[in-house]
Design an enzyme around this catalytic site. Structure first.
Site, PDB file in Angstrom:
ATOM      1  N   CYS A 154      43.715  50.265  39.034  1.00  0.00           N
ATOM      2  CA  CYS A 154      44.056  50.525  40.432  1.00  0.00           C
ATOM      3  C   CYS A 154      44.459  51.968  40.631  1.00  0.00           C
ATOM      4  CB  CYS A 154      45.199  49.614  40.837  1.00  0.00           C
ATOM      5  SG  CYS A 154      46.575  49.714  39.685  1.00  0.00           S
ATOM      6  N   GLU A 158      50.575  45.149  45.754  1.00  0.00           N
ATOM      7  CA  GLU A 158      49.991  46.311  45.077  1.00  0.00           C
ATOM      8  C   GLU A 158      48.495  46.129  45.216  1.00  0.00           C
ATOM      9  OE1 GLU A 158      51.810  48.692  43.373  1.00  0.00           O
ATOM     10  OE2 GLU A 158      53.544  47.703  44.218  1.00  0.00           O
TER      11      GLU A 158
HETATM   12  P1  NAP Z   1      41.490  39.818  43.924  1.00  0.00           P
HETATM   13  O1  NAP Z   1      40.183  39.194  43.968  1.00  0.00           O
HETATM   14  O2  NAP Z   1      42.136  40.196  45.190  1.00  0.00           O
HETATM   15  O3  NAP Z   1      42.411  38.821  43.102  1.00  0.00           O
HETATM   16  C1  NAP Z   1      43.730  39.131  42.798  1.00  0.00           C
HETATM   17  C2  NAP Z   1      44.498  37.860  42.514  1.00  0.00           C
HETATM   18  O4  NAP Z   1      44.594  37.079  43.702  1.00  0.00           O
HETATM   19  C3  NAP Z   1      43.844  36.956  41.486  1.00  0.00           C
HETATM   20  O5  NAP Z   1      44.849  36.356  40.715  1.00  0.00           O
HETATM   21  C4  NAP Z   1      43.147  35.930  42.338  1.00  0.00           C
HETATM   22  O6  NAP Z   1      42.949  34.716  41.664  1.00  0.00           O
HETATM   23  C5  NAP Z   1      44.143  35.761  43.436  1.00  0.00           C
HETATM   24  N1  NAP Z   1      43.596  35.229  44.659  1.00  0.00           N
HETATM   25  C6  NAP Z   1      42.406  35.458  45.225  1.00  0.00           C
HETATM   26  N2  NAP Z   1      42.293  34.785  46.379  1.00  0.00           N
HETATM   27  C7  NAP Z   1      43.449  34.105  46.533  1.00  0.00           C
HETATM   28  C8  NAP Z   1      43.948  33.211  47.525  1.00  0.00           C
HETATM   29  N3  NAP Z   1      43.251  32.895  48.583  1.00  0.00           N
HETATM   30  N4  NAP Z   1      45.180  32.694  47.340  1.00  0.00           N
HETATM   31  C9  NAP Z   1      45.924  33.010  46.274  1.00  0.00           C
HETATM   32  N5  NAP Z   1      45.495  33.832  45.319  1.00  0.00           N
HETATM   33  C10 NAP Z   1      44.279  34.385  45.439  1.00  0.00           C
HETATM   34  O7  NAP Z   1      41.480  41.122  43.022  1.00  0.00           O
HETATM   35  P2  NAP Z   1      40.875  41.307  41.564  1.00  0.00           P
HETATM   36  O8  NAP Z   1      39.413  41.351  41.716  1.00  0.00           O
HETATM   37  O9  NAP Z   1      41.444  40.357  40.588  1.00  0.00           O
HETATM   38  O10 NAP Z   1      41.451  42.695  41.182  1.00  0.00           O
HETATM   39  C11 NAP Z   1      40.828  43.898  41.495  1.00  0.00           C
HETATM   40  C12 NAP Z   1      41.518  44.599  42.607  1.00  0.00           C
HETATM   41  O11 NAP Z   1      42.913  44.694  42.340  1.00  0.00           O
HETATM   42  C13 NAP Z   1      41.053  46.022  42.784  1.00  0.00           C
HETATM   43  O12 NAP Z   1      40.775  46.239  44.135  1.00  0.00           O
HETATM   44  C14 NAP Z   1      42.207  46.868  42.301  1.00  0.00           C
HETATM   45  O13 NAP Z   1      42.292  48.122  42.941  1.00  0.00           O
HETATM   46  C15 NAP Z   1      43.373  46.008  42.606  1.00  0.00           C
HETATM   47  N6  NAP Z   1      44.480  46.298  41.698  1.00  0.00           N
HETATM   48  C16 NAP Z   1      45.605  46.863  42.180  1.00  0.00           C
HETATM   49  C17 NAP Z   1      46.639  47.142  41.310  1.00  0.00           C
HETATM   50  C18 NAP Z   1      47.924  47.751  41.788  1.00  0.00           C
HETATM   51  O14 NAP Z   1      48.878  47.792  41.024  1.00  0.00           O
HETATM   52  N7  NAP Z   1      48.019  48.227  42.984  1.00  0.00           N
HETATM   53  C19 NAP Z   1      46.540  46.842  39.957  1.00  0.00           C
HETATM   54  C20 NAP Z   1      45.382  46.270  39.512  1.00  0.00           C
HETATM   55  C21 NAP Z   1      44.340  45.998  40.398  1.00  0.00           C
HETATM   56  P3  NAP Z   1      41.494  34.289  41.147  1.00  0.00           P
HETATM   57  O15 NAP Z   1      41.074  35.284  40.157  1.00  0.00           O
HETATM   58  O16 NAP Z   1      41.730  32.955  40.565  1.00  0.00           O
HETATM   59  O17 NAP Z   1      40.627  34.276  42.370  1.00  0.00           O
END
Ligand code: NAP
Length: 667
Positions: A289, A255
């Site tokens: 999101c 997602e």
């Molecule tokens: P993110 O930076 O991609 O992080 C998402 C998750 O992935 C976090 O738990 C992060 O952990 C983890 N992560 C990052 N790098 C990783 C790696 N190399 N290996 C394993 N895990 C890793 O996104 P975010 O900033 O938290 O969230 C914002 C984004 O999420 C926005 O773009 C939003 O549109 C999207 N979003 C989508 C939905 C949906 O349902 N489609 C819902 C909510 C948000 P850490 O925090 O520890 O780095």
């Protein structure tokens, strides 16, 4: 301050190091530290897989009942979660979406599990397929829980709802979860998992938690594990191409971010449109999101809409979430604010409302917290930026369009979205735009004056409907009721004789052995077995029966009453008995009238009339126990009976399932 604990392999793990700091969104003070140092990921996965066996022993209904108990337990701790949530910048309304939304999802899955799944440990899907002329070889789809762990990686914006909406369907399926929250709000998820573990409601190992980075976890994924990811498209891409995921074909659901649109129709209600847009810009400070990033309006209505949106944005009160009157809190962190500011600059376009650098803040230090004003931009839909750049904050771009066809094309430039909405009173416009947008969207909402008051809104994924979208949105599907449960199960096409299919699935398959001794209506649930049968009849249908039934019920349709007209009917060629007469006669044949374990008939499923019944025909009914599903918290259960009514030539005239409630013990 020690770093947050992880919960792995049945114990709380305190990291030996300091970990990375996480700051309060409002005050900038340190609120937690995060580290996964010392977590043995291989052991955690192996432990989860082992404990999965425990979970798989429970039936769908037992798991569903535990979810309900867990939902009630968490509800008792709402206030604590709300208070913590405010530290991440959430107003009361924002916390309601996250906390109550998460608990509501548990309860919804509990109810779906009890109503739509059998009280069993496996699932059969669809009807059996007869694969041979003689009927000795058939096939049907069997679903069994995967023997792995559902690794669930969540985004920062929904630290409660995110983990719960992934956990609920996995748990109902019988698959344990390993939750990895985003570091920025991990303290909330950590408290959630503490509450879950402390409650002792779930079988040990159903939930594990890792705060901090995932170390070498992905190296240890196997073919039976799953990954459910929510976050940015960039991280999704990195994780889904991890060699272990690719080589072992690990089921991966993403997602990701998406540039959701909202379209005002030529006749749409501007106030409805503007109200929804402002709600979506400001709820969770735009960190959703599903928020509306691209707002399309007919060119001639641009000025009118701009004014309506501005007027509503003027009313937004930015400040500390718990201060009375505040309607929008800060972003989650100063770093996030920098990212949003950079994205707004990259988007370009005239600022129609807001100021990127300044905002009036109520009840907090504007410098310390991650506050920002809502920003409404004017965009050119023929430029690439509005369709490509996500500013994950209270930001939306207003753009004009000329025709339905054109706005469909603009919307598709987002290359796949979670949700889109259309505000219109014109059914033709709604149909054209919905059909144009649908291939690019996971969910579409048509908002008009009829549904506006009761609508759950553009931004709310619902547990009973699919959440997810194609392309940029991640290409995944979450929620959607039982379909998300099935995502955690393996679908196997089982082929064999009807007896084998019955023995394996627990559901009687036509052609399988039947046992005919005591009338099955005289057997309690404890005594009844799948395959128990009663055959009753024959009973002849007479002219008088048909005439009496017509007069008695008032169903005097010509095929039952008018000889000449019925003779001209191309399907019947003469008077035929009412289908409901056939069903009623069948009930009269198979009934065991004295009081006994059968408590009620609560319906029929899949009724089909297959051969016309004419006066003089003789009916025989064969009723076979097909599926037995005891209820967990009642002294009765459901029994589904395969019912086949045949005529004197052995042809089926009607087939259906009779649904009854039967006492567990003899009465
Ligand atoms: P993110 O930076 O991609 O992080 C998402 C998750 O992935 C976090 O738990 C992060 O952990 C983890 N992560 C990052 N790098 C990783 C790696 N190399 N290996 C394993 N895990 C890793 O996104 P975010 O900033 O938290 O969230 C914002 C984004 O999420 C926005 O773009 C939003 O549109 C999207 N979003 C989508 C939905 C949906 O349902 N489609 C819902 C909510 C948000 P850490 O925090 O520890 O780095």
């Amino acid at each position: 301050m020690t770093a947050l604990r992880s919960y792995v392999s049945g114990a709380w793990h305190t990291p030996p190091d300091e970990g990375a700091p996480v700051y309060d969104a409002v005050t900038g003070e340190q609120v937690a530290r995060v580290s996964s140092t010392g977590v043995d990921f291989a052991a955690a996965l192996a432990y989860g897989r082992r404990q999965g066996a425990e979970l798989r022993r429970l039936t769908f209904h037992q798991r569903a009942a535990l979810l309900k108990a867990l939902g009630s337990h968490l509800r008792e701790h709402r206030d604590e979660l709300y208070a913590l949530s405010a530290r991440a910048g959430a107003t009361k309304g924002d916390s309601w979406i996250d906390v109550d939304g998460g608990i509501g999802t548990l309860l919804s899955y509990s109810s779906k599990g009890r109503r739509e799944l059998p009280n069993a440990t496996t699932l059969v899907e669809g009807e059996p397929e007869v694969l041979s002329r003689g009927g000795t070889f058939a096939g049907r789809h069997l679903l069994t829980p995967l023997h792995g762990v559902a690794v669930q990686i969540n985004a920062f914006n929904f630290p409660i709802w995110g983990p719960l909406e992934k956990f609920a369907p996995a748990f109902v399926a019988g698959v344990p979860s390993l939750i990895k929250p985003a570091s920025q709000t991990a303290y909330l998820t950590a408290r959630l998992v503490e509450l879950i573990v402390e409650s002792g409601i779930l079988p040990e190992g159903s939930v594990q938690l890792v705060c901090g980075d995932v170390g070498d976890l992905f190296e240890h994924l196997t073919e039976q594990d799953l990954v459910g990811f929510t976050g940015s498209a960039t991280t999704a891409r990195r994780l889904r191409t991890h060699p272990a995921v690719v080589e072992r074909a690990v089921r991966f659901n993403a997602e990701a971010d998406s540039l959701n649109c909202s379209i005002l129709g030529p006749d749409g209600d501007v106030e409805l449109y503007a109200a929804q847009l402002v709600t979506e810009m400001t709820a969770k400070t735009g960190q959703k999101c599903t928020a509306i990033r691209r707002a399309f309006v007919p060119r001639e209505r641009l000025a009118e809409v701009t004014e309506a949106v501005r007027a509503r944005l003027e009313q937004v009160v930015v400040g500390a979430p718990l201060v009375e009157g505040v309607t929008m809190g800060p972003l989650v962190s100063l770093r996030q604010r920098e990212e949003v500011r950079a994205a707004v600059k990259a988007l370009g376009g005239e600022v129609l409302f807001g100021d990127l650098d300044q905002v009036r803040v109520e009840g907090a230090d504007a410098q310390a917290g991650a506050f920002m004003s809502p920003i409404l931009l004017a965009g050119d839909p023929d430029r690439a930026e509005p369709h490509e750049i996500e500013a994950f904050g209270p930001v939306s771009t207003l753009m004009p369009y000329e025709s339905a066809e054109q706005v469909v094309d603009y919307a598709a430039r987002g290359r796949g979205s979670l949700v889109g909405s259309i505000v219109t009173e014109d059914l033709g416009f709604a149909r054209e735009v919905v059909l144009g947008l649908a291939p690019w969207h996971g969910r579409l909402l048509v908002l008009d004056r009829t549904d506006a008051k009761e609508s759950t809104g553009h931004g709310s994924p619902l547990p009973v409907l699919v959440h997810g979208g194609p392309g940029r949105a991640g290409g995944g599907e979450e929620l959607g009721g039982v379909r998300a449960v099935k995502h955690h199960m393996q679908r196997t096409a089982l082929q064999g004789s009807p007896d084998v299919l019955t023995a394996v699935t627990g559901v009687w398959t036509p052609g399988a052995r039947r046992a005919e001794d005591v009338h099955p209506f005289r057997k309690s649930l404890a005594e009844l077995r799948v395959g128990d049968t009663v055959t009753a009849g024959p009973r002849q249908v007479t002219d008088e029966d048909v005439a009496h039934f017509a007069e008695f019920t008032g169903d005097t349709f010509y095929a039952h009453t008018d000889e000449a007209a019925a003779a001209a009917n191309p399907l019947f060629g003469g008077i035929v008995a009412h289908g409901y007469l056939v069903v009623s006669f069948a009930a009269g044949l198979f009934v065991a009238p004295e009081p006994g374990p059968v408590l009620a008939n609560y319906g029929l499923d899949n009724l089909r009339f297959l051969t016309p019944v004419k006066p003089g025909d003789e009916l025989t009914v064969t009723l076979t126990a097909k599926q037995i599903s005891p209820r967990e918290n009642a002294d009765y259960g459901e029994v589904r009976w395969d019912t086949d009514v045949t005529n004197q030539n052995g042809e089926s005239v009607a087939k259906y399932d009779v649904l009854t409630l039967v006492a567990k013990e003899a009465r």
